[in-house]
Write an enzyme that holds these catalytic residues in place. Structure first.
Site, PDB file in Angstrom:
ATOM      1  N   GLY A 194     -23.143 -19.389  49.688  1.00 55.76           N
ATOM      2  CA  GLY A 194     -22.382 -19.739  48.490  1.00 55.76           C
ATOM      3  C   GLY A 194     -23.042 -19.365  47.176  1.00 55.76           C
ATOM      4  CB  SER A 195     -23.950 -17.531  45.052  1.00 55.42           C
ATOM      5  OG  SER A 195     -24.580 -17.373  43.804  1.00 55.42           O
ATOM      6  NE  ARG A 196     -21.142 -17.052  37.523  1.00 59.26           N
ATOM      7  CZ  ARG A 196     -21.685 -17.730  36.516  1.00 59.26           C
ATOM      8  NH1 ARG A 196     -21.948 -19.007  36.628  1.00 59.26           N
ATOM      9  NH2 ARG A 196     -21.949 -17.120  35.388  1.00 59.26           N
TER      10      ARG A 196
END
Length: 218
Positions: A185-187
């Site tokens: 998960g991240s961006r």
């Protein structure tokens, strides 16, 4: 199909799960407890498998368009001052990935890799305003003659403890092909020319390599 970044982890997880099944079967005599533990182990294996999945995407190559580099939800569309490479105002479009999204990072445009740099840093939650500047991250800039220069930045989050970036200086990037991977998960931020035509809206869900983020405004 599973991403190459997950092959080792999947293999180790599978061995651990099999060994755990044998131990549970031999050492837990209470049937309902044994069933719960086995189900929990299976769920854990399924989560690992889905996290490293690498579905094929049909990218329509188009030098006038920018496609989403990742799966997720658009959380930022705004004009900002990009400090690292352009040192001028750009339109930032950010896509947030949850742990259940596909985590492959794909090239948003085809062209030449003219900049690629890794930055160690913090692990603030990915939606934190300072995550783009203070978290562990990689910055990649691709240029083609039609669209110009597009920057995409992988940003680690509170759970993402490893960013993998395949882009090397002077590589030939192909729109929609693998450029890296972010674990857990991240961006990813995109920085686009001010006169670009944005084709997405806030909170819209996008698919890496397929959803058109922006188009050349002719």
């Amino acid at each position: 199909m599973f991403h190459k970044e997950g092959h080792k982890i999947i293999f180790i997880t599978f061995i651990v799960i099999v060994a755990s099944f044998l131990l549970v079967d031999n050492f837990i005599s209470i049937s309902w407890l044994r069933a719960i533990v086995m189900i929990a182990l299976l769920v854990f294996l399924i989560l690992i498998l889905q996290f490293f999945r690498n579905p094929k995407r049909q990218t329509s190559l188009n030098n006038k368009q920018v496609v989403s580099p990742v799966d997720g939800k658009v959380v930022v569309i705004e004009e900002v001052f990009e400090k690292e490479y352009f040192k001028e105002k750009r339109i930032q479009v950010s896509v947030f990935m949850s742990p259940i999204n596909v985590h492959v990072t794909r090239y948003p445009i085809s062209g030449n890799v003219i900049f690629s740099k890794y930055h160690p840093g913090k692990y603030l939650v990915a939606w934190h305003p300072k995550a783009s500047e203070e978290n562990e991250r990689t910055t990649v800039v691709i240029e083609n003659e039609t669209y110009g220069k597009v920057l995409h930045r992988q940003i680690a989050g509170a759970l993402a403890k490893r960013i993998v970036n395949y882009a090397k200086l002077n590589d030939k990037a192909i729109q929609g092909s693998d450029s890296g991977f972010i674990k857990f998960g991240s961006r990813v931020d995109l920085f686009l020319p001010l006169d670009t035509d944005i084709k997405v809206s806030l909170n819209q869900k996008v698919r890496g390599g397929e959803s058109v983020i922006a188009e050349l405004n002719e």
